[in-house]
Design an enzyme around this catalytic site. Structure first.
Site, PDB file in Angstrom:
ATOM      1  N   HIS A 120       0.355  -0.913  -0.092  1.00 43.78           N
ATOM      2  CA  HIS A 120      -0.545   0.570   0.194  1.00 43.78           C
ATOM      3  C   HIS A 120       0.673   1.314  -0.277  1.00 43.78           C
ATOM      4  O   HIS A 120       0.369   2.308   0.132  1.00 43.78           O
ATOM      5  CB  HIS A 120      -1.389  -0.013   1.431  1.00 43.78           C
ATOM      6  CG  HIS A 120      -1.855  -1.218   1.089  1.00 43.78           C
ATOM      7  ND1 HIS A 120      -2.489  -1.610   1.948  1.00 43.78           N
ATOM      8  CD2 HIS A 120      -2.560  -1.652  -0.275  1.00 43.78           C
ATOM      9  CE1 HIS A 120      -3.467  -2.626   1.602  1.00 43.78           C
ATOM     10  NE2 HIS A 120      -3.555  -2.782   0.405  1.00 43.78           N
ATOM     11  N   CYS A 128       5.838  12.892  -7.982  1.00 46.08           N
ATOM     12  CA  CYS A 128       4.614  14.255  -8.452  1.00 46.08           C
ATOM     13  C   CYS A 128       3.355  13.471  -8.717  1.00 46.08           C
ATOM     14  O   CYS A 128       3.179  12.969  -9.100  1.00 46.08           O
ATOM     15  CB  CYS A 128       5.275  14.997  -9.847  1.00 46.08           C
ATOM     16  SG  CYS A 128       4.180  16.034 -10.233  1.00 46.08           S
ATOM     17  N   PRO A 223      -4.302 -10.707  18.789  1.00 44.98           N
ATOM     18  CA  PRO A 223      -5.290 -11.220  19.895  1.00 44.98           C
ATOM     19  C   PRO A 223      -6.398 -11.239  19.436  1.00 44.98           C
ATOM     20  O   PRO A 223      -7.390 -11.727  20.279  1.00 44.98           O
ATOM     21  CB  PRO A 223      -5.394  -9.673  20.748  1.00 44.98           C
ATOM     22  CG  PRO A 223      -4.337  -8.898  19.501  1.00 44.98           C
ATOM     23  CD  PRO A 223      -4.015  -9.214  18.255  1.00 44.98           C
ATOM     24  N   GLU A 224      -7.372 -11.061  18.271  1.00 45.65           N
ATOM     25  CA  GLU A 224      -8.564 -11.195  17.552  1.00 45.65           C
ATOM     26  C   GLU A 224      -8.793 -11.665  16.551  1.00 45.65           C
ATOM     27  O   GLU A 224      -8.127 -11.744  16.365  1.00 45.65           O
ATOM     28  CB  GLU A 224      -9.330  -9.789  17.543  1.00 45.65           C
ATOM     29  CG  GLU A 224      -9.373  -8.674  18.436  1.00 45.65           C
ATOM     30  CD  GLU A 224      -9.879  -8.700  20.212  1.00 45.65           C
ATOM     31  OE1 GLU A 224     -11.043  -9.189  19.245  1.00 45.65           O
ATOM     32  OE2 GLU A 224      -9.440  -8.131  21.290  1.00 45.65           O
ATOM     33  N   ALA A 240       1.550  -8.704  18.394  1.00 42.15           N
ATOM     34  CA  ALA A 240       2.546  -9.094  17.082  1.00 42.15           C
ATOM     35  C   ALA A 240       3.832  -9.503  18.260  1.00 42.15           C
ATOM     36  O   ALA A 240       4.444 -10.185  17.649  1.00 42.15           O
ATOM     37  CB  ALA A 240       2.742  -7.725  16.005  1.00 42.15           C
TER      38      ALA A 240
HETATM   39  N1  LIG Z   1      -7.370   4.589   5.396  1.00 41.27           N
HETATM   40  C1  LIG Z   1      -8.291   3.539   6.309  1.00 41.27           C
HETATM   41  O1  LIG Z   1      -9.193   4.379   6.591  1.00 41.27           O
HETATM   42  C2  LIG Z   1      -8.354   2.464   6.640  1.00 41.27           C
HETATM   43  C3  LIG Z   1      -9.142   2.159   6.583  1.00 41.27           C
HETATM   44  C4  LIG Z   1      -8.998   0.488   6.907  1.00 41.27           C
HETATM   45  C5  LIG Z   1      -8.284  -0.477   6.028  1.00 41.27           C
HETATM   46  N2  LIG Z   1      -7.055  -0.077   5.359  1.00 41.27           N
HETATM   47  C6  LIG Z   1      -6.515   0.159   4.739  1.00 41.27           C
HETATM   48  O2  LIG Z   1      -6.429  -1.192   5.488  1.00 41.27           O
HETATM   49  C7  LIG Z   1      -5.601  -1.889   5.010  1.00 41.27           C
HETATM   50  C8  LIG Z   1      -5.486  -3.486   5.998  1.00 41.27           C
HETATM   51  O3  LIG Z   1      -6.366  -2.684   6.927  1.00 41.27           O
HETATM   52  P1  LIG Z   1      -4.924  -3.558   8.395  1.00 41.27           P
HETATM   53  O4  LIG Z   1      -5.251  -4.864   8.342  1.00 41.27           O
HETATM   54  O5  LIG Z   1      -3.288  -3.128   7.875  1.00 41.27           O
HETATM   55  O6  LIG Z   1      -5.691  -3.031  10.112  1.00 41.27           O
HETATM   56  P2  LIG Z   1      -6.977  -2.847  10.354  1.00 41.27           P
HETATM   57  O7  LIG Z   1      -6.799  -1.298  11.242  1.00 41.27           O
HETATM   58  O8  LIG Z   1      -7.929  -3.886   9.982  1.00 41.27           O
HETATM   59  O9  LIG Z   1      -6.561  -4.068  11.416  1.00 41.27           O
HETATM   60  C9  LIG Z   1      -5.681  -3.974  12.496  1.00 41.27           C
HETATM   61  C10 LIG Z   1      -5.908  -5.901  13.555  1.00 41.27           C
HETATM   62  O10 LIG Z   1      -4.517  -5.449  14.061  1.00 41.27           O
HETATM   63  C11 LIG Z   1      -5.282  -6.280  14.943  1.00 41.27           C
HETATM   64  N3  LIG Z   1      -4.501  -6.114  16.201  1.00 41.27           N
HETATM   65  C12 LIG Z   1      -4.366  -4.972  16.999  1.00 41.27           C
HETATM   66  N4  LIG Z   1      -3.256  -5.113  17.524  1.00 41.27           N
HETATM   67  C13 LIG Z   1      -2.317  -5.469  17.735  1.00 41.27           C
HETATM   68  C14 LIG Z   1      -0.899  -6.688  18.241  1.00 41.27           C
HETATM   69  N5  LIG Z   1      -0.219  -5.261  19.588  1.00 41.27           N
HETATM   70  N6  LIG Z   1      -0.455  -7.379  17.805  1.00 41.27           N
HETATM   71  C15 LIG Z   1      -1.197  -7.930  16.573  1.00 41.27           C
HETATM   72  N7  LIG Z   1      -2.559  -7.773  16.152  1.00 41.27           N
HETATM   73  C16 LIG Z   1      -2.779  -6.001  16.728  1.00 41.27           C
HETATM   74  C17 LIG Z   1      -6.619  -6.074  15.848  1.00 41.27           C
HETATM   75  O11 LIG Z   1      -7.522  -7.096  16.026  1.00 41.27           O
HETATM   76  C18 LIG Z   1      -7.340  -6.309  13.393  1.00 41.27           C
HETATM   77  O12 LIG Z   1      -7.446  -7.542  13.166  1.00 41.27           O
HETATM   78  C19 LIG Z   1      -4.211  -1.016   5.407  1.00 41.27           C
HETATM   79  O13 LIG Z   1      -3.289  -0.836   5.043  1.00 41.27           O
HETATM   80  C20 LIG Z   1      -5.247   0.640   4.462  1.00 41.27           C
HETATM   81  O14 LIG Z   1      -4.672   0.268   3.581  1.00 41.27           O
HETATM   82  C21 LIG Z   1      -7.471   1.369   5.255  1.00 41.27           C
HETATM   83 ZN   LIG Z   2       5.727  16.371 -12.280  1.00 42.96          ZN
END
Ligand SMILES: NC(=O)c1ccc[n+]([C@@H]2O[C@H](COP(=O)([O-])OP(=O)(O)OC[C@H]3O[C@@H](n4cnc5c(N)ncnc54)[C@H](O)[C@@H]3O)[C@@H](O)[C@H]2O)c1
Ligand SMILES: [Zn+2]
Length: 255
Positions: A120, A128, A223-224, A240
């Protein structure tokens, strides 16, 4: 604090040569970088990241979008890799470790991991918005900019168009290079680790699914439960930092 690791999971890791790792926002949570679904505090509290991380937001209010990403970059800059990032870097002593991250931070690299695909994009690779030329001047941005709600994006030195964040927004395609190297890493892995991701954003979330479909063991650290729990061979309900360092200890202790 430790984590319960199934013997089969440790054994699969011990036998593996190539370990491919899929990481999400939870990977960096213990570094103090909030996951997207956590509520933001302070200046940005009333903004929904899902509304800012879009081409539409950029088109209608580039100053707001630029300021938001500068603020995210500032948080990451102040943060440090956690024990989980370091465990993945240390795993390179015994394994080939290929990381495909959805995170736009640089904490894997700063922990010492040598192969990281940014599916991502990155907070630290602005380009640019018109000619796509990488923009180098970011370090010169004034510090107080991170406390403003709107900051005018810099102009591209080549074509004078606004410079945009180097991240992938909702509805945009993934960077070709990162996608290609990640896609192959998930087909020739001996084990796949899925760390800290809700697994709901495609096409990225399809990568561990491909591995599972080929019979490659998938070990989740979260954790979930997540949308990828169903395809995981083992789900370790630990953070993690705790889960990955426990895995490293288990491999070292009896390896
Ligand atoms: N910009 C936005 O609003 C937005 C929102 C959601 C997802 N995204 C995009 O989606 C992609 C995927 O989302 P994602 O899955 O990376 O994030 P997410 O926030 O959707 O999920 C985070 C996950 O991490 C887990 N988690 C929380 N604390 C933790 C810890 N200490 N150790 C291990 N796990 C833990 C949670 O249970 C959850 O499953 C992102 O890279 C982003 O590009 C963007
Ligand atoms: Zn340019």
């Amino acid at each position: 604090m430790g984590a319960e690791l199934p013997d089969d999971a440790v054994e699969a890791m011990r036998r593996a040569e190539v370990v491919t790792v899929f990481t999400g926002a939870g990977m960096s949570a213990e570094s103090g970088v909030a996951t997207f679904r956590d509520v933001e505090t302070g200046l940005w509290q009333r903004f929904d990241p899902a509304q800012i991380a879009t081409p539409e937001a950029w088109a209608s209010d580039p100053g707001l979008v630029w300021a938001w990403y500068q603020w995210r970059a500032h948080i990451v800059h102040e943060a440090a890799p956690n024990r989980g990032h370091r465990a993945l870097a240390d795993l390179e002593r015994t394994h080939t470790v290929l990381i495909a991250t959805q995170n736009v931070d640089d904490l894997h690299e700063r922990a010492g991991s040598s192969s990281v695909s940014h599916l991502h994009g990155s907070l630290f690779a602005p380009r640019c918005s018109n000619c796509a030329r990488p923009y180098q001047g970011i370090d010169a941005e004034p510090e107080q900019a991170v406390h403003e709600l709107r900051v005018e994006p810099p102009a591209c030195p080549a074509c004078l168009s606004p410079v945009r964040p180097g991240v992938v927004w909702f509805g945009e395609g993934l960077p070709d290079d990162a996608w290609r190297s990640a896609a192959s890493a998930f087909t020739f892995a001996d084990v796949v680790l899925v760390v800290g991701t809700s697994g709901v954003v495609y096409p990225a979330a399809g990568l561990p699914e491909r591995a599972a479909a080929r019979g490659i063991p998938v070990i989740e650290f979260n954790p979930e439960p997540s949308a990828l729990t169903g395809i995981a061979t083992h789900s370790i309900r630990a953070s993690a930092a705790v889960g990955l360092s426990a895995m490293l200890d288990a491999l070292g202790a009896s390896g």
